[in-house]
Design an enzyme around this catalytic site. Structure first.
Site, PDB file in Angstrom:
ATOM      1  CB  VAL A  27      60.320  32.224  17.756  1.00 41.09           C
ATOM      2  CG1 VAL A  27      61.074  31.646  17.456  1.00 41.09           C
ATOM      3  CG2 VAL A  27      60.031  31.066  18.975  1.00 41.09           C
ATOM      4  CB  CYS A  28      59.290  37.595  16.156  1.00 43.42           C
ATOM      5  SG  CYS A  28      58.087  36.364  15.918  1.00 43.42           S
ATOM      6  N   PRO A  29      62.038  38.067  18.046  1.00 45.21           N
ATOM      7  CG  PRO A  29      62.088  38.430  20.073  1.00 45.21           C
ATOM      8  CD  PRO A  29      62.240  37.634  18.910  1.00 45.21           C
TER       9      PRO A  29
ATOM     10  CG  LEU B 253      63.166  39.686  13.163  1.00 43.41           C
ATOM     11  CD1 LEU B 253      61.952  41.279  13.079  1.00 43.41           C
ATOM     12  CD2 LEU B 253      62.773  39.577  11.545  1.00 43.41           C
TER      13      LEU B 253
END
Length: 188
Positions: free
Chosen positions: A47-49, A52
């Protein structure tokens, strides 16, 4: 949990990866401008990329509003560089990617998941005076939306510039605001 809103930014000093360099970032860098401190669990995840990358895609709009973004995870600055160099999505990032391997900053904002050594998905908007004005903390599986964050920042900036006015639900830039008064009680 202690009160976040209007609390002061705590002192910190860290190394960040930004535009091909390792740079020092301190709490003083966040003062004098609007800032977003954007915590995420870890580099090289799922999920993080997407989050970001969404911030990177909207970075020009944040800058237009005078806002700097600081992403933070408990990874090292070397890991941030490796991720930036190896991922097309992360390679778009121009804002500082702060490394917090000791967890000091993550704990300062009370978003450390101690048993895992990683951060919750926490978003903090800080005004130029160094006070937290917006807080959002979500479950690890729920990604955030840069456009909604931009809407909230515009509202925070508006009320900071217009004391005595408030922004109602779903307020968007240019729409009417409210001036709380006895005349409005029971009429909304």
């Amino acid at each position: 949990m202690s009160r976040y809103i209007d609390s002061e930014l705590k002192p910190f000093k860290a190394t960040a990866y930004q535009n091909g360099d390792f740079v020092e970032v301190t709490d003083a860098d966040l003062k004098g401008q609007w800032s977003v401190v954007f915590f995420y669990p870890a580099d090289f995840t799922f999920v993080c990329p997407t989050e970001l990358g969404d911030l990177a895609d909207n970075y020009d709009e944040f800058k237009r509003l005078g806002v700097e973004i600081y992403s933070v995870s408990t990874d090292t600055h070397f890991t941030h560089k490796a991720w930036h160099d190896s991922s097309e999505t992360i390679g778009k990032i121009q804002y500082p990617m702060i490394a917090d391997p000791t967890g000091t900053i993550t704990r300062n904002f009370n978003v450390m998941i101690e048993e895992e050594g990683i951060a919750d998905r926490g978003t903090f908007v800080i005004n130029p005076e160094g006070q937290i004005k917006i807080v959002e903390i979500t479950d690890g599986g729920i990604g955030r939306d840069a456009s909604e964050l931009l809407r909230k920042i515009k509202a925070a900036q508006y009320i900071a510039a217009h004391p005595g006015e408030v922004c109602p639900a779903k307020w968007k830039e240019g729409e009417e605001t409210l001036a709380p008064s006895l005349d409005l009680v029971g009429k909304i």
